[in-house]
Design a protein around this motif. Structure first.
Motif, mmCIF file in Angstrom:
data_model
loop_
_atom_site.group_PDB
_atom_site.id
_atom_site.type_symbol
_atom_site.label_atom_id
_atom_site.label_comp_id
_atom_site.label_asym_id
_atom_site.label_seq_id
_atom_site.Cartn_x
_atom_site.Cartn_y
_atom_site.Cartn_z
ATOM 1 N N SER A 1 0.843 -1.204 0.000
ATOM 2 C CA SER A 1 0.000 0.000 0.000
ATOM 3 C C SER A 1 0.872 1.247 0.000
ATOM 4 O O SER A 1 2.049 1.207 0.382
ATOM 5 N N TYR B 1 -2.549 14.332 2.436
ATOM 6 C CA TYR B 1 -2.900 12.957 2.831
ATOM 7 C C TYR B 1 -1.787 12.027 2.364
ATOM 8 O O TYR B 1 -1.430 12.011 1.188
ATOM 9 N N GLU C 1 3.381 16.244 -1.427
ATOM 10 C CA GLU C 1 2.835 15.720 -2.679
ATOM 11 C C GLU C 1 2.997 16.805 -3.738
ATOM 12 O O GLU C 1 2.433 17.898 -3.581
ATOM 13 N N VAL D 1 2.321 8.916 -4.832
ATOM 14 C CA VAL D 1 1.331 7.841 -4.955
ATOM 15 C C VAL D 1 0.301 8.201 -6.041
ATOM 16 O O VAL D 1 -0.088 7.354 -6.840
ATOM 17 N N ILE D 2 -0.088 9.462 -6.086
ATOM 18 C CA ILE D 2 -0.992 9.923 -7.151
ATOM 19 C C ILE D 2 -0.222 10.636 -8.267
ATOM 20 O O ILE D 2 -0.436 10.388 -9.453
ATOM 21 N N LYS E 1 -0.726 2.909 -6.211
ATOM 22 C CA LYS E 1 -1.740 3.013 -7.262
ATOM 23 C C LYS E 1 -1.291 2.448 -8.620
ATOM 24 O O LYS E 1 -1.284 1.254 -8.790
#
Ligand SMILES: Cc1ncc(COP(=O)(O)O)c(C=O)c1O
Length: 442
Positions: free
Chosen positions: A125, A153, A222, A257-258, A282
Motif C-alpha cells: 500500500s 494525505y 505531494e 502515490v498519485i 496506485k
C-alpha cells in the motif's frame, strides 16, 4: 426549478439493489465497507463489473469511469495484456516465500524512469510506502520530527494522520498552521513530532522550516495534492523545499502515490526537482494492491540485510509475483506518447468544464496536471488547503450525485483521473452530463 433533493430522489430510484446490499453490509462492516474514503451520502453504489472505461453497478446502471479507482487504473479496467499475464501467472502460484523475477523487472523499470530512484522496495500500500520513507529519513538523520503540508494525505499510519482534513477553527494562523489530529486513537506525542507548513507559501514555509531545521529528519510533500483536489505545487515551492532540505541535511520526500501519473518519471521529472526519497502506489501495481518506496542508495542501503539492516522491513505479500507482473506490464505500456495523449485529453476536459461553467455563470476553479483534474465551485483561485473553505459544498454534492445519475463516475470531492480508454466522445458525454446537472442546480 428543481430542488436540492431531486438528484437524491433520482439516485434512490436508480440504486435500490445497491441500497439493499449496503444495508446488509452494515450488519458486518462498520459503515458497510472497509474504505472510509469512498463512502458518500446516503450510501455508495456496489459495483459488480468494470472493464475498459465502463463500470456496472448492482442495479445494472452503466457509468463511464473518470476516477479509475482513485487514479489507479490508468489503462482502464481489466486491461487485456495485464489480465492475460496475470492469468498465466496464477497457474504458477500467487505468492512465494522467495524472491521472483517480476519484482526485478518492475524495479528496473522504475529505477530507469524515476530520477530519485537508485534503489526501490515494494509494499502492499501507499500507506506502508510513506511510513517507510519517513522511518528511513529518521534512521538516516538520527532526528525524529518531520514537516508535512497542511491538508496533505499520505495514508493512514499515525505519523501522517495529522492536519489532513482540518477544522480551521483549531488550525491556527494560515502562515503558521497548528498540527491537528486527523483521527482519534493516535499515540501520545504524535502531534509534537510533526511541523505543519502551508502549501505553495514559499516564505511562510521557509520561515517555519528554518525555526525547526535542527530537529527535522524529513519534509514530505505531494507535488500534486490529491487531497486538496488535484492541486499542483508551484515550481518555486518545490525548488525552495529542495534547496532548504539540501542545505540543512534534511531528507526531502515526494509522495508520488498519485502524482506519478504526471510523467513517465513522475512529477519530479515534470518539475525538474529531484527528492531524496519517493513513495509510490496506485498505478504501479496494474490494479493490484501495491506500494513502493525508493531513493538515494545511501538511504536505501539501510534496508539491506547484507549490511545490517538498520531499518526493519518485511511483509508477507510484498512484491508477490502477481502484483509485480501486473505492474511491470502496465508500466511497459506507459510510454511518452501515452502520457502526452492523456494530458491532452484531460486538458480538453478541464477547458470544457471551464467553458460550461462560464456559460452558466457558475464560479469555478479547475485544477490538475497531466491526467489529473479537480473541479471546485469557488470564486477565487486555489493555492492551498485553506482556499477550499470557500467551495460551495451543496453544489458539489448536487453535481456528484447528478453525474452518477447521468452515468459518470468521479470522486465525491469532484476529482478525477483519465484512463487511456476514455476517448473524445466520452469527454463530450462528460461535458453534456455536467451541463445538464448544472442546469438542474437548485
Ligand atoms: C498521496 C497519497 N499517499 C498515500 C496514499 C495511501 O495509499 P494507500 O491507499 O495505497 O495506502 C494515498 C492514497 O490515496 C495517497 O493519495
Amino acid at each position: 426549478m428543481p430542488s436540492a433533493t431531486d438528484e437524491l430522489a433520482r439516485y434512490l430510484e436508480l440504486t435500490p439493489a445497491s441500497k439493499a446490499k449496503w444495508q446488509t453490509a452494515t450488519e458486518y462492516l462498520p459503515g458497510g465497507d472497509s474504505r472510509n474514503s469512498i463512502f458518500w451520502d446516503p450510501y455508495p453504489i456496489f459495483l459488480t463489473e468494470a472493464s475498459g472505461n465502463r463500470t456496472v453497478d448492482a442495479d445494472g446502471n452503466e457509468r463511464t469511469d473518470f476516477i479509475n479507482t482513485m487514479t489507479t487504473m490508468i489503462l482502464g479496467h481489466a486491461f487485456p495484456p495485464v489480465m492475460e499475464a496475470v492469468t498465466e501467472q496464477l497457474s504458477r502460484g500467487v505468492a512465494y516465500n522467495a524472491p521472483n523475477e517480476h519484482q526485478v523487472r518492475l524495479a528496473r523499470l522504475l529505477c530507469e524512469r524515476i530520477p530519485s530512484f537508485d534503489l526501490v522496495r515494494f509494499t502492499n500500500s501507499g500507506t506502508e510506502a510513506t511510513l517507510n520513507t519517513i522511518r528511513a529519513a529518521r534512521a538516516f538523520t538520527g532526528r525524529s520530527k518531520f514537516a508535512k503540508v497542511e491538508g496533505g494525505y499520505h495514508g493512514t499510519h499515525d505519523a501522517v494522520s495529522v492536519s489532513v482534513r482540518v477544522d480551521l477553527s483549531k488550525a491556527g494562523d494560515p502562515d503558521r498552521p497548528q498540527a491537528v489530529a486527523a483521527s482519534d486513537g493516535l499515540a501520545e506525542g504524535v502531534l509534537d513530532q510533526v511541523v505543519i507548513i502551508p502549501f505553495n507559501e514559499v516564505s511562510a514555509s521557509q520561515r517555519i522550516l528554518d525555526e525547526n531545521k535542527d530537529e527535522l529528519a524529513a519534509v514530505i510533500v505531494e507535488p500534486v495534492m490529491g487531497s486538496v483536489g488535484m492541486l499542483p505545487a508551484t515550481t518555486e515551492y518545490l525548488s525552495m523545499l529542495r534547496e532548504f532540505t539540501e542545505a540543512n541535511g534534511i531528507v526531502l520526500i515526494f509522495d508520488e502515490v498519485i502524482s506519478f501519473r504526471v510523467a513517465p518519471g513522475g512529477s519530479q521529472q515534470y518539475y525538474g526537482v529531484t527528492p531524496d526519497m519517493t513513495s509510490l502506489g496506485k498505478i504501479i501495481g496494474g490494479g493490484f494492491a501495491v506500494g513502493a518506496f525508493g531513493g538515494r542508495k545511501d538511504i536505501m542501503d539501510l534496508y539491506d540485510p547484507t549490511k545490517g539492516p538498520r531499518v526493519s522491513h518485511a511483509g508477507t505479500f510484498n512484491a508477490n509475483p502477481v502484483t509485480m507482473l501486473a505492474g511491470a506490464v502496465t508500466m511497459e505500456h506507459l510510454d511518452d506518447g501515452v502520457y502526452r495523449s492523456l494530458a491532452e485529453n484531460t486538458e480538453k476536459l478541464r477547458q470544457g468544464i471551464r467553458q460550461v461553467c462560464d456559460e452558466l455563470e457558475v464560479p469555478v476553479q479547475v485544477t490538475g496536471l497531466g491526467s489529473l483534474f479537480g473541479i471546485h465551485f469557488n470564486g477565487s483561485e486555489i493555492h492551498n488547503y485553506r482556499d477550499l473553505a470557500a467551495t460551495d459544498r451543496d453544489l458539489r454534492a448536487h453535481v456528484f450525485l447528478g453525474l452518477l445519475n447521468e452515468g459518470i463516475m468521479i470522486a465525491p470531492n469532484l476529482v478525477g483521473a483519465l484512463s487511456t480508454c476514455l476517448e473524445d466522445k466520452d469527454i463530450a458525454a462528460f461535458l453534456d452530463a455536467f451541463r445538464c446537472v448544472l442546469e438542474r442546480r437548485p
